[in-house]
Design an enzyme around this catalytic site. Structure first.
Site, PDB file in Angstrom:
ATOM      1  N   CYS A  98       9.641   0.644  -3.547  1.00 52.66           N
ATOM      2  CA  CYS A  98       8.899   0.993  -4.494  1.00 52.66           C
ATOM      3  C   CYS A  98       9.419   2.160  -5.532  1.00 52.66           C
ATOM      4  O   CYS A  98      10.179   3.144  -5.322  1.00 52.66           O
ATOM      5  CB  CYS A  98       7.448   2.306  -4.018  1.00 52.66           C
ATOM      6  SG  CYS A  98       5.934   2.551  -4.814  1.00 52.66           S
ATOM      7  N   HIS A 133       1.090  -5.584  -4.663  1.00 51.99           N
ATOM      8  CA  HIS A 133       1.885  -4.123  -4.914  1.00 51.99           C
ATOM      9  C   HIS A 133       1.050  -3.188  -5.589  1.00 51.99           C
ATOM     10  O   HIS A 133       1.129  -2.119  -5.279  1.00 51.99           O
ATOM     11  CB  HIS A 133       3.563  -3.855  -4.688  1.00 51.99           C
ATOM     12  CG  HIS A 133       3.872  -3.302  -4.796  1.00 51.99           C
ATOM     13  ND1 HIS A 133       4.808  -2.774  -3.171  1.00 51.99           N
ATOM     14  CD2 HIS A 133       3.904  -2.059  -5.189  1.00 51.99           C
ATOM     15  CE1 HIS A 133       4.936  -0.773  -3.315  1.00 51.99           C
ATOM     16  NE2 HIS A 133       4.956  -1.266  -4.833  1.00 51.99           N
ATOM     17  N   GLU A 134       0.854  -4.158  -6.834  1.00 50.35           N
ATOM     18  CA  GLU A 134       0.806  -2.791  -8.554  1.00 50.35           C
ATOM     19  C   GLU A 134      -0.945  -3.052  -7.622  1.00 50.35           C
ATOM     20  O   GLU A 134      -1.219  -1.682  -8.522  1.00 50.35           O
ATOM     21  CB  GLU A 134       0.732  -4.063  -9.210  1.00 50.35           C
ATOM     22  CG  GLU A 134       2.530  -4.068  -9.511  1.00 50.35           C
ATOM     23  CD  GLU A 134       3.248  -2.830  -9.304  1.00 50.35           C
ATOM     24  OE1 GLU A 134       3.032  -2.279  -9.857  1.00 50.35           O
ATOM     25  OE2 GLU A 134       4.540  -2.973  -8.420  1.00 50.35           O
ATOM     26  N   HIS A 190      -1.646   0.229  -5.608  1.00 44.63           N
ATOM     27  CA  HIS A 190      -0.847   1.357  -6.642  1.00 44.63           C
ATOM     28  C   HIS A 190      -2.890   1.396  -7.007  1.00 44.63           C
ATOM     29  O   HIS A 190      -3.139   3.066  -7.149  1.00 44.63           O
ATOM     30  CB  HIS A 190       0.372   0.935  -7.664  1.00 44.63           C
ATOM     31  CG  HIS A 190       1.437   1.327  -6.461  1.00 44.63           C
ATOM     32  ND1 HIS A 190       1.834   2.700  -6.244  1.00 44.63           N
ATOM     33  CD2 HIS A 190       2.309   0.843  -6.665  1.00 44.63           C
ATOM     34  CE1 HIS A 190       2.747   2.701  -5.969  1.00 44.63           C
ATOM     35  NE2 HIS A 190       2.803   1.863  -6.345  1.00 44.63           N
TER      36      HIS A 190
HETATM   37 ZN    ZN Z   1       4.783   0.765  -6.061  1.00 42.10          ZN
END
Ligand code: ZN
Length: 179
Positions: A102, A146-147, A150
C-alpha cells in the site's frame, strides 16, 4: 506538476468513509487537476492504484493502472482508468491470497498475502461521468477491491485472517520460489 504528498497509516482520513463525488464536479478544473496529479503520483511511486484519501481528499475516486515495474516485470499494460463512486455488485465465493502492498504504508517493501474474492463485478463512473459495469479477475480485481476499501476507511491489514501473512516483499518472493 509534482507528485502529491501522501497520507500514511494512522492518519484518520484513511479510516474515514469518503464522500460520493457529484458527477457535475468532474468537469471542474480543480477535479481535472486532482486526477492528473493522482495519476502522476501513482506512476512516480510505481504503484498500481491510488485512492483520493491517500492524497488527503476524502472523496470516492481512485486511479488504477498496471504496467511492468521493477517488482512485477511481467505485468501487462492495463489502464490507466479513473473510477468514480465505484461499487462492487458481485463477488466470487472463491478467495485467493496474493501479495498486496500500500502506498500509504511506508516502508513500501512491507505487505501481506491478503485473502480476497478472486473475481468481482464492479460498477463505477469514468472521469467523463460515463457509467461502466466491469467483470474483473486476478490482479485487476484485487486492485479494485483494495482501492474501494480505501474509500470505505478499510486498509489491507484489516483483511488479514492471520498476522503471519504480513511480510516483506523479499520474503514473499522466497515463498513464491519455494512453491
Ligand atoms: Zn492502499
Amino acid at each position: 506538476m509534482k507528485a502529491l504528498p501522501r497520507t500514511e497509516f494512522g492518519n484518520p482520513i484513511l479510516r474515514t468513509k469518503a464522500k460520493a463525488v457529484p458527477l457535475k464536479s468532474l468537469r471542474t478544473p480543480k477535479m481535472k487537476k486532482l486526477i492528473r496529479e493522482m495519476l502522476l503520483t501513482m506512476h512516480k511511486t510505481g504503484g498500481v492504484g491510488l485512492a483520493a484519501p491517500q492524497v488527503g481528499e476524502s472523496i470516492r475516486l481512485a486511479v488504477m493502472e498496471t504496467y511492468s515495474t521493477e517488482h512485477r516485470p511481467h505485468l501487462e499494460q492495463r489502464g490507466p482508468i479513473v473510477i468514480v463512486n465505484p461499487r462492487i455488485i458481485q463477488y466470487s465465493t472463491i478467495l485467493k491470497k496474493d501479495w498486496e502492498g500500500c502506498l500509504s504504508f511506508a516502508p513500501e517493501h512491507v505487505g501481506a498475502t491478503v485473502p480476497r474474492p478472486s473475481s468481482i463485478t464492479v460498477e463505477y463512473y469514468t472521469e467523463k461521468g460515463e457509467k461502466m459495469v466491469e467483470r474483473a479477475s486476478g490482479l485487476w480485481a484485487r486492485i479494485f477491491q483494495h482501492e474501494i476499501d480505501h474509500l470505505n476507511g478499510v486498509l489491507y491489514v484489516d483483511r488479514l485472517k492471520d498476522m503471519k501473512d504480513l511480510m516483506t516483499r523479499n520474503e514473499f518472493k522466497k515463498r513464491k520460489v519455494k512453491k
